[in-house]
Write an enzyme that holds these catalytic residues in place. Structure first.
Site, PDB file in Angstrom:
ATOM      1  N   CYS A 173      13.746  11.701   6.993  1.00 35.72           N
ATOM      2  CA  CYS A 173      13.444  11.409   7.596  1.00 35.72           C
ATOM      3  C   CYS A 173      14.595  11.784   8.254  1.00 35.72           C
ATOM      4  O   CYS A 173      15.099  12.030   9.374  1.00 35.72           O
ATOM      5  CB  CYS A 173      12.939   9.733   7.823  1.00 35.72           C
ATOM      6  SG  CYS A 173      14.135   8.579   6.698  1.00 35.72           S
ATOM      7  N   GLU A 221       9.498  16.922  15.267  1.00 35.97           N
ATOM      8  CA  GLU A 221       9.749  16.399  13.605  1.00 35.97           C
ATOM      9  C   GLU A 221       9.397  17.969  12.943  1.00 35.97           C
ATOM     10  O   GLU A 221       7.703  17.673  12.868  1.00 35.97           O
ATOM     11  CB  GLU A 221       9.199  15.631  12.553  1.00 35.97           C
ATOM     12  CG  GLU A 221       9.967  14.982  11.096  1.00 35.97           C
ATOM     13  CD  GLU A 221       9.526  13.563  10.989  1.00 35.97           C
ATOM     14  OE1 GLU A 221       8.771  13.020  11.066  1.00 35.97           O
ATOM     15  OE2 GLU A 221      10.683  12.751  10.621  1.00 35.97           O
ATOM     16  N   GLU A 273       9.767   2.122  10.539  1.00 37.58           N
ATOM     17  CA  GLU A 273      11.031   3.144  10.207  1.00 37.58           C
ATOM     18  C   GLU A 273       9.955   4.346  10.677  1.00 37.58           C
ATOM     19  O   GLU A 273       8.870   4.638   9.830  1.00 37.58           O
ATOM     20  CB  GLU A 273      11.450   2.918   9.184  1.00 37.58           C
ATOM     21  CG  GLU A 273      12.239   1.451   8.614  1.00 37.58           C
ATOM     22  CD  GLU A 273      13.822   1.830   9.775  1.00 37.58           C
ATOM     23  OE1 GLU A 273      13.627   2.178  10.030  1.00 37.58           O
ATOM     24  OE2 GLU A 273      14.164   0.243   9.874  1.00 37.58           O
ATOM     25  N   LYS A 292       0.913  -1.444   0.101  1.00 40.49           N
ATOM     26  CA  LYS A 292       0.328   0.126   0.178  1.00 40.49           C
ATOM     27  C   LYS A 292       0.913   1.312  -0.032  1.00 40.49           C
ATOM     28  O   LYS A 292       1.557   1.456   0.979  1.00 40.49           O
ATOM     29  CB  LYS A 292      -1.008   0.108   1.525  1.00 40.49           C
ATOM     30  CG  LYS A 292      -1.553   1.030   1.253  1.00 40.49           C
ATOM     31  CD  LYS A 292      -1.953   1.947   2.644  1.00 40.49           C
ATOM     32  CE  LYS A 292      -2.299   3.300   3.155  1.00 40.49           C
ATOM     33  NZ  LYS A 292      -1.812   4.031   1.930  1.00 40.49           N
TER      34      LYS A 292
END
Ligand code: NAD
Length: 502
Positions: free
Chosen positions: A289, A390, A255, A180
């Site tokens: 990331c 973040e 992750e 997906k």
């Protein structure tokens, strides 16, 4: 794929066929640099579609697991070759839907090529262990075994590299997958699956279902047919995935987010450090990331560094990633741009010093896209939200330190633990920082980005849950150990009980 007057309609890939969603709904994919540019229409799938894909994957597993690994690998080598042939087209498609500049999307496809060649090589290795038995006339060894059906859930910032990091090791190890992709970058997912199809991967071994995180993602994390869930995305969604998969005791590989730091010591080559901070902070528009969203600078070189970093940042050309002169593309979506705007306001409210950028670019060539100026806050306190959370955009927080120890303490003072780096000419400082930064990746005299496919990739704390992708470590996600003992003594031998007389 059928093309209407305006856009191509793309289907799901289930059991070797391109099929529409059972629910009949679709969604649009638009270019973030020019929202008038409709890239395609994709399936807004339902649970029923996921169930069909999982059933196909479960059926295909029964034969795929028995194909010798070197033979599975031959198909994967073909995948890599096709990716090489189609690299330029797929890179252009990716820039159009994701926004990052063409050089970077070429790098993204190249990463998928590298990973596929590398993992295909594992088809002839996948080493287990043979060890001496403690008993006579007994043989002891371990082998890797596949687990079954793997759910692969991916983000939009590396639309081909990250799917390849998961799907290719899953396949070489003998698993089947339901994939997906993120709804912001489904064309790159279609391109990748097309390559797998064209290379001759048997039907049902790879399935792709596009659509919403909740509707498609939930059955992928809870269905009893799934043995492994491999997810890359935000820490927020990673937690949901982890909790959803826990009751079924699935193997979950996560992750997640990052808030990575570059530390610059007073003996650093400042020009090199500025190069690194530009690439680390504003490459991929800060949407990595591993982006270097924090920079900690020794007070002795702080002013000089900030002056140079700001001056160089002001020269960056922001625009459509398909144009040669562009150095930084748009944010990937309106939501992502709004997050950037929100955090710029948070930084101002917290009292950080805005030294360049800080505004949306919304006129002229930027009028139809999600563009934002590359932005630097200086004199940031490590406790501020812009230094801890973040942002996933072109916003860098610069902080001051008085020593290596203080830099390391600041570096570790976030909930994430993906990547860190130090600029110094002192090997003692470099090794101390390498040891003491609690991250999964560390660089010396290079920015926080630049991982290669043959070493483990992943993070600590709220970035990951102990697994790694890439390198041989990826096989640990997609295989299980079976230990095997063969007794050829012809009699009952009892380990730990029978005493050997030498
Ligand atoms: P996201 O968490 O919003 O989405 C990731 C994927 O999860 C998408 O495919 C999404 O549709 C799906 N999803 C959403 N809700 C779900 C649910 N309830 N169940 C199952 N799946 C669901 O992340 P994003 O915005 O696509 O990507 C950005 C994030 O990814 C950032 O936090 C970034 O740091 C992280 N990221 C991490 C790495 C890494 O290796 N650590 C690499 C790239 C990106």
């Amino acid at each position: 794929m059928p093309t209407t007057a305006t856009a191509t309609l793309y289907n799901n890939f289930i059991d070797g066929a391109w099929v529409p969603s059972a629910g009949g709904e679709t969604f649009e994919n638009r270019n973030p640099a020019d929202t008038d540019d409709l890239i395609g229409i994709f399936q807004k799938s339902t649970r029923k579609d996921v169930e069909a894909a999982l059933a196909a994957a479960a059926r295909a597993y029964e034969s795929w697991r028995l194909v010798p690994a070197p033979k599975r690998a031959e198909l994967l080598f073909r995948v890599a070759q096709l990716l090489v042939e189609r690299k330029e087209q797929y890179s252009r498609d990716m820039t159009r839907e994701m926004g990052k500049v063409l050089n970077e999307t070429r790098g993204d496809v190249q990463e998928a090529i590298d990973m596929t060649f590398y993992m295909a090589g594992e088809g002839r290795r996948m080493f287990g262990q043979t060890v001496p038995s403690e008993l006579r006339n007994k043989f002891a060894m371990s082998v890797r075994q596949p687990l079954g059906v793997c759910s692969i859930i991916t983000p939009w910032n590396f639309p081909m590299a990250i799917p390849s990091w998961k799907i290719i090791p899953a396949l070489v190890a003998g698993n089947t997958v339901v994939f997906k992709p993120a709804s912001q970058t489904p064309l790159s997912a279609v391109n990748f699956v097309k390559v797998l199809e064209d290379a001759g991967i048997p039907k049902g071994v790879v399935n792709m279902v596009t659509g919403d995180g909740d509707e498609v993602g939930t059955p992928l994390t809870t269905h009893e047919a799934v043995r492994v869930v491999s997810f890359t995305g935000s820490t927020h969604v990673g937690r949901i995935v982890n909790q959803a998969a826990a009751p079924g005791f699935k193997k979950v590989h996560l992750e997640m987010g990052g808030k990575n730091v570059i530390m610059i010591m007073d003996d650093a080559d400042l020009e090199l450090a500025v190069d690194g901070c530009l690439w680390g902070g504003f490459g991929t528009t800060g949407q990595r990331c591993t982006a270097a969203s924090r920079v900690v600078v020794h007070e002795k070189v702080y002013k000089s560094f900030v002056d140079q970093f700001v001056a160089r940042t002001k020269t960056l050309v922001v625009g459509d990633g398909l144009q040669d002169r562009t150095q930084m593309g748009p944010s990937n979506s309106e939501g992502q741009l709004n997050t950037v705007l929100k955090y710029v306001q948070v930084g101002k409210d917290e009292g950080a010093k805005l030294v360049t950028g800080g505004s949306r670019l919304g006129s002229g060539a930027h009028a139809k896209g999600y563009f934002h100026e590359p932005t630097i806050f200086a004199d940031v306190d490590p406790k501020m939200r812009i230094a801890r959370e973040e942002i996933f955009g072109p916003v860098v927080s610069v902080m001051r330190c008085r020593s290596l120890d203080e830099a390391i303490a600041i570096g570790n003072a976030v909930e994430y633990g993906l990547s860190a780096s130090i600029y110094t000419q002192d090997i003692n400082r470099a090794f101390t920082a390498m040891r003491d930064l609690y991250t999964g990746i560390f660089y010396v005299n290079a920015p926080t980005i630049g991982a290669e496919v043959h070493l483990p990739f992943g993070g600590t704390k709220h970035t990951g849950n102990g697994h790694r992708e890439a390198g041989v470590a990826a096989l640990d996600v997609f295989s299980e150990w079976k230990s095997i003992y063969i007794d050829f003594s012809g009699k009952l031998q009892r380990a730990q009980i029978d005493v050997e007389q030498i």
